[in-house]
Design a protein around this motif. Structure first.
Motif, PDB file in Angstrom:
ATOM      1  N   HIS A  68       0.488  -6.310   4.686  1.00  0.00           N
ATOM      2  CA  HIS A  68      -0.334  -5.121   4.877  1.00  0.00           C
ATOM      3  C   HIS A  68       0.522  -3.883   5.072  1.00  0.00           C
ATOM      4  O   HIS A  68       0.163  -2.792   4.623  1.00  0.00           O
ATOM      5  CB  HIS A  68      -1.253  -5.323   6.082  1.00  0.00           C
ATOM      6  N   TYR A 103      -5.042 -21.382   4.739  1.00  0.00           N
ATOM      7  CA  TYR A 103      -5.258 -19.945   4.800  1.00  0.00           C
ATOM      8  C   TYR A 103      -4.805 -19.318   3.505  1.00  0.00           C
ATOM      9  O   TYR A 103      -3.837 -19.759   2.899  1.00  0.00           O
ATOM     10  CB  TYR A 103      -4.462 -19.320   5.955  1.00  0.00           C
ATOM     11  N   ARG A 115       0.931 -13.289  10.850  1.00  0.00           N
ATOM     12  CA  ARG A 115       2.171 -12.519  10.830  1.00  0.00           C
ATOM     13  C   ARG A 115       2.537 -12.118   9.404  1.00  0.00           C
ATOM     14  O   ARG A 115       2.913 -10.983   9.137  1.00  0.00           O
ATOM     15  CB  ARG A 115       3.319 -13.356  11.420  1.00  0.00           C
ATOM     16  N   ALA A 169       0.386   3.885  -2.675  1.00  0.00           N
ATOM     17  CA  ALA A 169      -0.462   3.159  -1.734  1.00  0.00           C
ATOM     18  C   ALA A 169      -0.870   4.035  -0.573  1.00  0.00           C
ATOM     19  O   ALA A 169      -1.706   3.651   0.233  1.00  0.00           O
ATOM     20  CB  ALA A 169       0.280   1.928  -1.215  1.00  0.00           C
ATOM     21  N   MET A 222       0.240  -9.436   8.074  1.00  0.00           N
ATOM     22  CA  MET A 222       0.526  -8.091   8.563  1.00  0.00           C
ATOM     23  C   MET A 222       1.732  -7.496   7.870  1.00  0.00           C
ATOM     24  O   MET A 222       1.791  -6.287   7.641  1.00  0.00           O
ATOM     25  CB  MET A 222       0.774  -8.149  10.058  1.00  0.00           C
ATOM     26  N   SER A 232      -3.834  -7.243  -0.196  1.00  0.00           N
ATOM     27  CA  SER A 232      -4.235  -6.201   0.733  1.00  0.00           C
ATOM     28  C   SER A 232      -3.845  -6.535   2.159  1.00  0.00           C
ATOM     29  O   SER A 232      -3.988  -5.705   3.049  1.00  0.00           O
ATOM     30  CB  SER A 232      -5.751  -5.998   0.663  1.00  0.00           C
ATOM     31  N   GLY A 233      -3.367  -7.746   2.391  1.00  0.00           N
ATOM     32  CA  GLY A 233      -2.923  -8.082   3.735  1.00  0.00           C
ATOM     33  C   GLY A 233      -3.988  -8.750   4.569  1.00  0.00           C
ATOM     34  O   GLY A 233      -3.929  -8.769   5.783  1.00  0.00           O
ATOM     35  N   ILE A 234      -4.987  -9.305   3.913  1.00  0.00           N
ATOM     36  CA  ILE A 234      -6.079  -9.959   4.618  1.00  0.00           C
ATOM     37  C   ILE A 234      -5.870 -11.459   4.544  1.00  0.00           C
ATOM     38  O   ILE A 234      -5.456 -11.963   3.515  1.00  0.00           O
ATOM     39  CB  ILE A 234      -7.388  -9.552   3.917  1.00  0.00           C
ATOM     40  N   SER A 235      -6.140 -12.155   5.652  1.00  0.00           N
ATOM     41  CA  SER A 235      -6.018 -13.615   5.569  1.00  0.00           C
ATOM     42  C   SER A 235      -7.235 -14.272   6.197  1.00  0.00           C
ATOM     43  O   SER A 235      -7.709 -13.837   7.243  1.00  0.00           O
ATOM     44  CB  SER A 235      -4.740 -14.078   6.259  1.00  0.00           C
ATOM     45  N   TYR A 236      -7.775 -15.248   5.497  1.00  0.00           N
ATOM     46  CA  TYR A 236      -8.923 -15.990   5.992  1.00  0.00           C
ATOM     47  C   TYR A 236      -8.650 -17.460   5.864  1.00  0.00           C
ATOM     48  O   TYR A 236      -7.849 -17.884   5.040  1.00  0.00           O
ATOM     49  CB  TYR A 236     -10.175 -15.683   5.163  1.00  0.00           C
ATOM     50  N   GLY A 237      -9.353 -18.262   6.667  1.00  0.00           N
ATOM     51  CA  GLY A 237      -9.256 -19.709   6.556  1.00  0.00           C
ATOM     52  C   GLY A 237     -10.244 -20.203   5.514  1.00  0.00           C
ATOM     53  O   GLY A 237     -11.309 -19.637   5.340  1.00  0.00           O
ATOM     54  N   VAL A 274      -8.204   2.171  -2.057  1.00  0.00           N
ATOM     55  CA  VAL A 274      -6.771   2.338  -2.289  1.00  0.00           C
ATOM     56  C   VAL A 274      -6.466   1.604  -3.580  1.00  0.00           C
ATOM     57  O   VAL A 274      -6.412   0.373  -3.617  1.00  0.00           O
ATOM     58  CB  VAL A 274      -5.946   1.757  -1.129  1.00  0.00           C
ATOM     59  N   THR A 297       1.178  -1.777   2.222  1.00  0.00           N
ATOM     60  CA  THR A 297       0.074  -1.056   1.596  1.00  0.00           C
ATOM     61  C   THR A 297      -0.174   0.271   2.281  1.00  0.00           C
ATOM     62  O   THR A 297      -1.180   0.925   2.039  1.00  0.00           O
ATOM     63  CB  THR A 297      -1.240  -1.871   1.664  1.00  0.00           C
ATOM     64  N   LEU A 298       0.732   0.672   3.179  1.00  0.00           N
ATOM     65  CA  LEU A 298       0.481   1.888   3.936  1.00  0.00           C
ATOM     66  C   LEU A 298       1.335   3.069   3.497  1.00  0.00           C
ATOM     67  O   LEU A 298       0.975   4.208   3.742  1.00  0.00           O
ATOM     68  CB  LEU A 298       0.761   1.642   5.426  1.00  0.00           C
ATOM     69  N   TYR A 299       2.491   2.798   2.880  1.00  0.00           N
ATOM     70  CA  TYR A 299       3.444   3.879   2.654  1.00  0.00           C
ATOM     71  C   TYR A 299       3.614   4.169   1.174  1.00  0.00           C
ATOM     72  O   TYR A 299       3.495   3.297   0.335  1.00  0.00           O
ATOM     73  CB  TYR A 299       4.803   3.510   3.241  1.00  0.00           C
TER      74      TYR A 299
END
Lengths: 304, 246
Positions: free
Chosen positions: A121, A150, A115, A12, A118, A155-160, A21, A124-126
């Protein structure tokens, strides 16, 4: 630009040459392999429906839950790798509990979903860890903010959302939800439960168990599983409506394509018309139509 | 260009290639264009404006939760372009940094200091093999108590700079040339002119006429130094003004 996946998809912490990614995208594919989960936001609450495919006859009904309770007023429906989902449910519960001990009241859903998103997410960085292979839908109801829904993806994205679906049949489910115009519905309305049933039926697999839960005015703001009698009533209603829809679709197809000349033809027409329905359902409907078709069979024999 | 000596990982982690390039950082820039959105920032004589597109791809999405403009402090705002999840993470970090500064020193952080801090954090990601740079770019706007209106941009490479006007995203090269042309003569831009210039830049670069619901605009002005986003009605006023001028 061709997506050069090989070599850039091992961790990742690597971007591909066109800026993607891949590990995160693969994690989303893992979600698409799982069975469907739906959440719908109506005026006075949220309804979750999850289709659990029954893999074995020894399976105990009601176990292996895919809808979790995160605190009293929040529910979470998951799709994807269940083990990942369970650990995220624990994370969500801890967040909610910490909020309550710090601030003294229920965690607002937007805050909770930010929260948890995140947290997802961060994985998905390391390169040392892999992204979570699950998406989930969080829903809650309270008197001040009303109903909220929600969705968080790997990918760590959240939408309503007003209504959302994750998993195998998500495209079909979304189309059906859009047709419903959910904003105007109330929790108890059967159309919604019927929709969940329709959409859950649009898979090839034969047996599944439906897990339904809701949170809203009807439950006084608590997230609960839908009581058995309501669920059965809804299922009956859904099956009837489903049969009616299939009949009308079949009639429509007959008008356009002409009646099929044989039983096999009927079966295949039904399968085309109803998409990927389970064989059981097709045979059942075939049986009912056979009488009306027999006269037309004779007239078509010459053409065949 | 012989690549026999290295193991070929220069494209996979942030180490130098034989020509001295950091491929992963370059790929991170490409990730910014992946989102397909473009954002513009313009600094006027007494205000700063940031404009970005608002795309809500799914009818079922609650469009009030889809936004790329964020408050970092009451007086500093930002617009994020690029990978959505990375953007949220960077915004959160920025808010934490701003909060810690206020707690430690007792006064609000300024935009340049905040931008420098975020750029330094992004630089660390370009030097560690275990983590990747964030695929997003932040444009900060604020009313600095000493310098007046300021506009800063911070990118995945860890570079930051103050600008009179800048563009980020899928169409940034075209947008940047448009802005260079318009601002060559160093005109004095009032608030309305700055907003309209940003909108026209976006409209001409993307060759489309916008509706008020397709744009997000954030402003900081001298009379109202707190960062705020314009409502649809206010955006409509500006769109009408642009249409009348043409």
């Amino acid at each position: 630009m061709s997506s050069i996946g090989t070599g850039y998809d091992l961790s990742a912490s690597t971007f591909s040459p066109d800026g993607r990614v891949f590990q995160v995208e693969y994690a989303m594919k893992a979600v698409e392999n799982s069975s469907t989960a739906i959440g719908i936001r109506c005026k006075d609450g949220i309804v979750f429906g999850v289709e659990k495919l029954v893999l074995s006859k020894l399976y105990e009904e009601g176990s292996n839950k895919r809808i979790f309770n995160i605190d009293r007023h929040v529910g979470m429906a998951v799709a994807g790798l269940l083990a990942d989902a369970r650990s995220l449910a624990e994370v969500a519960r801890e967040e909610a509990s910490n909020f309550r001990s710090n601030y003294g009241h229920d965690i607002p859903l937007k805050h909770l979903s930010d929260r948890v998103a995140m947290y997802v997410h961060a994985y998905t960085l390391y390169s040392a860890v892999r992204p979570f292979g699950c998406s989930f839908i969080l829903g809650s109801y309270d008197k001040d903010d009303g109903a909220q829904l929600y969705m968080v993806d790997p990918s760590g994205i959240s939408y309503g959302y007003w209504g959302c679906a994750i998993g195998k049949a998500k495209q079909a489910a979304k189309t059906e939800i859009e047709k419903l115009q959910v904003r105007r519905l109330y929790s108890r309305q059967k159309q919604k439960l019927k929709l969940i049933y329709i959409v859950h039926d649009e898979v090839k697999d034969k047996a599944f168990e439906l897990e339904l839960s809701w949170v809203g005015d009807v439950t006084n703001g608590r997230h609960e599983l839908v009581p058995k009698d309501v669920k059965e009533e809804a299922e009956k209603y859904a099956k009837v409506r489903l049969y009616e829809t299939e009949c009308s679709e079949f009639y429509n197809s007959c008008e356009t394509a002409g009646p099929p000349a044989s039983m096999l033809g009927v079966r295949s027409v039904l399968q085309v018309v109803c998409g990927k329905r389970c064989c059981r359902r097709s045979t059942w409907t075939c049986f009912l139509f056979q009488d009306s078709l027999e006269e037309e069979d004779d007239s078509d024999e010459d053409n065949m | 260009m012989s690549r026999g000596s290295n193991a070929g990982f220069d494209r996979h982690i942030t180490i130098f290639s034989p020509e001295g390039r950091l491929y992963q950082v370059e790929y991170a820039f490409k990730a910014i264009s992946q989102s397909g959105l473009t954002s513009i920032g313009v600094r006027g004589s007494d205000s700063v404006v940031v404009v970005t597109q608002k795309k809500v791809p799914d009818k079922l999405l609650d469009s009030s939760t889809v936004t790329n403009m964020f408050h970092l402090t009451p007086r500093i705002g930002c617009v994020m372009t690029g990978h959505n999840a990375d953007s949220r993470s960077q915004v959160h970090r920025a808010r934490v940094e701003a909060g810690e500064w206020k707690y430690k020193f007792g006064y609000d952080i300024t935009a340049d200091v905040l931008c420098r801090r975020l750029a330094d954090i992004s630089q660390v990601y370009t030097q560690n093999a275990e983590m990747r740079p964030l695929g997003c770019c932040m444009i900060l706007v604020a009313m600095d108590p000493q310098h007046g209106p300021v506009l800063y941009k911070c990118d995945p490479a860890g570079y930051y700079c103050g600008f009179r006007a800048t563009a980020v995203g899928a169409k940034q090269t075209e947008a940047n040339s448009y802005l260079e042309k318009k601002l060559k003569k160093k005109p004095e831009l009032s608030h309305d002119r700055a907003v309209q210039m940003a909108i026209s830049c976006l409209a001409s670069v993307l060759s489309m006429d916008f509706k008020a619901s397709e744009l997000e605009i954030g402003v900081v002005t001298k009379d109202k130094p707190k960062f705020r986003t314009l409502s649809e009605a206010e955006i409509e006023v500006h769109l009408v003004a642009i249409a009348e001028r043409e």
